[in-house]
Design a protein around this motif. Sequence first.
Motif, PDB file in Angstrom:
ATOM      1  N   THR A   7      -3.348  15.553  16.789  1.00 30.95           N
ATOM      2  CA  THR A   7      -2.690  15.834  15.529  1.00 30.95           C
ATOM      3  C   THR A   7      -3.624  15.218  14.614  1.00 30.95           C
ATOM      4  N   SER A   8      -3.321  15.176  13.193  1.00 32.53           N
ATOM      5  CA  SER A   8      -4.102  14.692  12.350  1.00 32.53           C
ATOM      6  C   SER A   8      -3.097  13.783  11.352  1.00 32.53           C
ATOM      7  N   PHE A   9      -3.779  12.618  10.541  1.00 33.84           N
ATOM      8  CA  PHE A   9      -2.920  11.929   9.399  1.00 33.84           C
ATOM      9  C   PHE A   9      -3.604  12.401   8.037  1.00 33.84           C
ATOM     10  N   ASN A  10      -2.791  12.157   6.844  1.00 31.74           N
ATOM     11  CA  ASN A  10      -3.169  12.330   5.638  1.00 31.74           C
ATOM     12  C   ASN A  10      -3.675  10.818   5.318  1.00 31.74           C
ATOM     13  N   MET A  11      -4.983  10.879   5.329  1.00 30.42           N
ATOM     14  CA  MET A  11      -5.846   9.626   5.213  1.00 30.42           C
ATOM     15  C   MET A  11      -5.568   9.079   3.698  1.00 30.42           C
ATOM     16  N   VAL A  12      -5.504   7.861   3.367  1.00 22.91           N
ATOM     17  CA  VAL A  12      -5.234   7.526   2.152  1.00 22.91           C
ATOM     18  C   VAL A  12      -6.187   6.179   1.884  1.00 22.91           C
ATOM     19  N   PRO A  13      -7.282   6.317   1.250  1.00 25.72           N
ATOM     20  CA  PRO A  13      -8.133   5.211   0.849  1.00 25.72           C
ATOM     21  C   PRO A  13      -7.778   3.993  -0.244  1.00 25.72           C
ATOM     22  N   PHE A  14      -7.803   2.685   0.120  1.00 30.44           N
ATOM     23  CA  PHE A  14      -7.242   1.783  -0.594  1.00 30.44           C
ATOM     24  C   PHE A  14      -8.566   1.107  -1.227  1.00 30.44           C
ATOM     25  N   LYS A  15      -8.424   0.318  -2.205  1.00 32.31           N
ATOM     26  CA  LYS A  15      -9.583  -0.710  -2.788  1.00 32.31           C
ATOM     27  C   LYS A  15      -9.192  -1.967  -2.065  1.00 32.31           C
ATOM     28  N   GLY A  16      -8.179  -2.340  -1.675  1.00 34.04           N
ATOM     29  CA  GLY A  16      -8.150  -3.751  -0.953  1.00 34.04           C
ATOM     30  C   GLY A  16      -6.980  -3.835  -0.032  1.00 34.04           C
ATOM     31  N   GLY A  17      -6.720  -4.830   0.605  1.00 34.06           N
ATOM     32  CA  GLY A  17      -5.725  -4.728   1.802  1.00 34.06           C
ATOM     33  C   GLY A  17      -4.380  -5.010   0.888  1.00 34.06           C
ATOM     34  N   SER A  18      -4.296  -5.958  -0.307  1.00 30.92           N
ATOM     35  CA  SER A  18      -3.180  -6.373  -0.676  1.00 30.92           C
ATOM     36  C   SER A  18      -2.292  -5.261  -1.373  1.00 30.92           C
ATOM     37  N   GLU A  19      -3.127  -4.181  -2.056  1.00 30.74           N
ATOM     38  CA  GLU A  19      -2.458  -3.079  -2.390  1.00 30.74           C
ATOM     39  C   GLU A  19      -1.882  -2.128  -1.261  1.00 30.74           C
ATOM     40  N   ALA A  20      -2.799  -2.021  -0.249  1.00 31.91           N
ATOM     41  CA  ALA A  20      -2.390  -1.358   0.854  1.00 31.91           C
ATOM     42  C   ALA A  20      -0.898  -1.634   1.438  1.00 31.91           C
ATOM     43  N   PHE A  21      -0.715  -3.061   1.636  1.00 32.29           N
ATOM     44  CA  PHE A  21       0.225  -3.455   2.129  1.00 32.29           C
ATOM     45  C   PHE A  21       1.540  -3.695   1.300  1.00 32.29           C
ATOM     46  N   GLN A  22       1.342  -3.625   0.065  1.00 31.55           N
ATOM     47  CA  GLN A  22       2.271  -3.368  -0.807  1.00 31.55           C
ATOM     48  C   GLN A  22       2.942  -1.920  -0.714  1.00 31.55           C
ATOM     49  N   ALA A  23       2.008  -0.954  -0.750  1.00 30.65           N
ATOM     50  CA  ALA A  23       2.304   0.374  -0.433  1.00 30.65           C
ATOM     51  C   ALA A  23       2.928   0.710   0.961  1.00 30.65           C
ATOM     52  N   VAL A  24       2.853   0.212   1.949  1.00 29.74           N
ATOM     53  CA  VAL A  24       3.398   0.048   3.301  1.00 29.74           C
ATOM     54  C   VAL A  24       4.989  -0.411   3.193  1.00 29.74           C
ATOM     55  N   ILE A  25       4.836  -1.562   2.707  1.00 28.88           N
ATOM     56  CA  ILE A  25       6.205  -2.610   2.457  1.00 28.88           C
ATOM     57  C   ILE A  25       7.293  -1.569   1.559  1.00 28.88           C
ATOM     58  N   GLY A  26       6.584  -0.933   0.392  1.00 28.07           N
ATOM     59  CA  GLY A  26       7.380  -0.323  -0.435  1.00 28.07           C
ATOM     60  C   GLY A  26       7.677   1.133   0.100  1.00 28.07           C
ATOM     61  N   ARG A  27       7.200   1.376   1.242  1.00 23.15           N
ATOM     62  CA  ARG A  27       7.695   2.777   1.822  1.00 23.15           C
ATOM     63  C   ARG A  27       6.861   3.906   1.264  1.00 23.15           C
ATOM     64  N   HIS A  28       5.739   3.695   0.362  1.00 22.17           N
ATOM     65  CA  HIS A  28       4.905   4.563  -0.268  1.00 22.17           C
ATOM     66  C   HIS A  28       3.821   4.865   0.659  1.00 22.17           C
ATOM     67  N   LEU A  29       3.513   4.456   1.743  1.00 21.72           N
ATOM     68  CA  LEU A  29       2.318   4.687   2.656  1.00 21.72           C
ATOM     69  C   LEU A  29       3.169   4.442   3.894  1.00 21.72           C
TER      70      LEU A  29
END
Length: 324
Positions: free
Chosen positions: A182-204
Amino acid sequence: MNPFARRAALAAVTAIAAGVMLAGPAIAQQPFPSKPIQLVLPFPPGGSFDPIFRTLSEAAAKELGQPIVIMHKPGAGGVMGTATLATMNEADGYTISVMHNSVIRAPLVQKVNWDPLKDFTYLIGLAGLTTGIVVAADASWKTLPELLADAKKRPGAVSWGNVGAISINRIYGERLAKAAGTSFNMVPFKGGSEAFQAVIGRHLDVYGDPGFGSQVQGGKVRLLATFTSERLKRYNAPTVKELGYDLVIESPVGLVAPKNLDPKIASRLTAAFRKAASDPAYLNQLELFDMQPHVIGGEEYLAYAKAQFAREQKMLADIGFKPE
């Protein structure tokens, strides 16, 4: 001016000149360090590296007798800040930086005007990052096989985040997707804090990077698997390898200075950080973020960097990766 005054003036000038000449060597021989040291952290504030290196710096500052000031210089997936040292004309020991594998890999994936193996003085290797695959605590996927099965039904629909577009974690996420068909939609982030917020908020949908410990322990995300050779004792999560995908990520971090640093200054810094690496508060931070302590000297760290560069050069060639 009468002869007496002329002789007096000449004597005064001679005395001043002699004083300057004597002061010169004294200034040059001033023990290191004699002023604060800047530690470049190539990620934004708030990520896992922030408390880890702040605690380490506080311990090392006690050994050095001077403050160590954290300077956040994020950009290019954690490469830009460290790369600024590679282009510095002089190395005096007052500017050092965190080194990690994305910096070593950079010339293989993009055009840069510096060499990670020649343009740094490697001081010390400190610890190994642990890469995990996490989703929101209330996500529908309970296991990695469930996630991959869903992604196989919807190629490119499931978003997968990493810090930076060229990190080994991004590459291994792609390799995992390819191995699973398969394949994923790869999304780069500047830092882990921003990425975790996106996961927890269901944006990622998925985050595949280190630094997940406190988020998992706080019940905010669910750990599906780790890219480690063995299971982590703290969690009951399987490894990607035991689930049938032979993918293990080794990702040490350490410290470097600009090239041509005086060996005596390098030894002073290495010794201070080696002792600081046994500080209980620092070790607690490593445990909190599931990093494994692994202290090695500068020469051994450079040898690792050379070997890692060769390994990744081969790996990228094998998967047909083309530099940007």
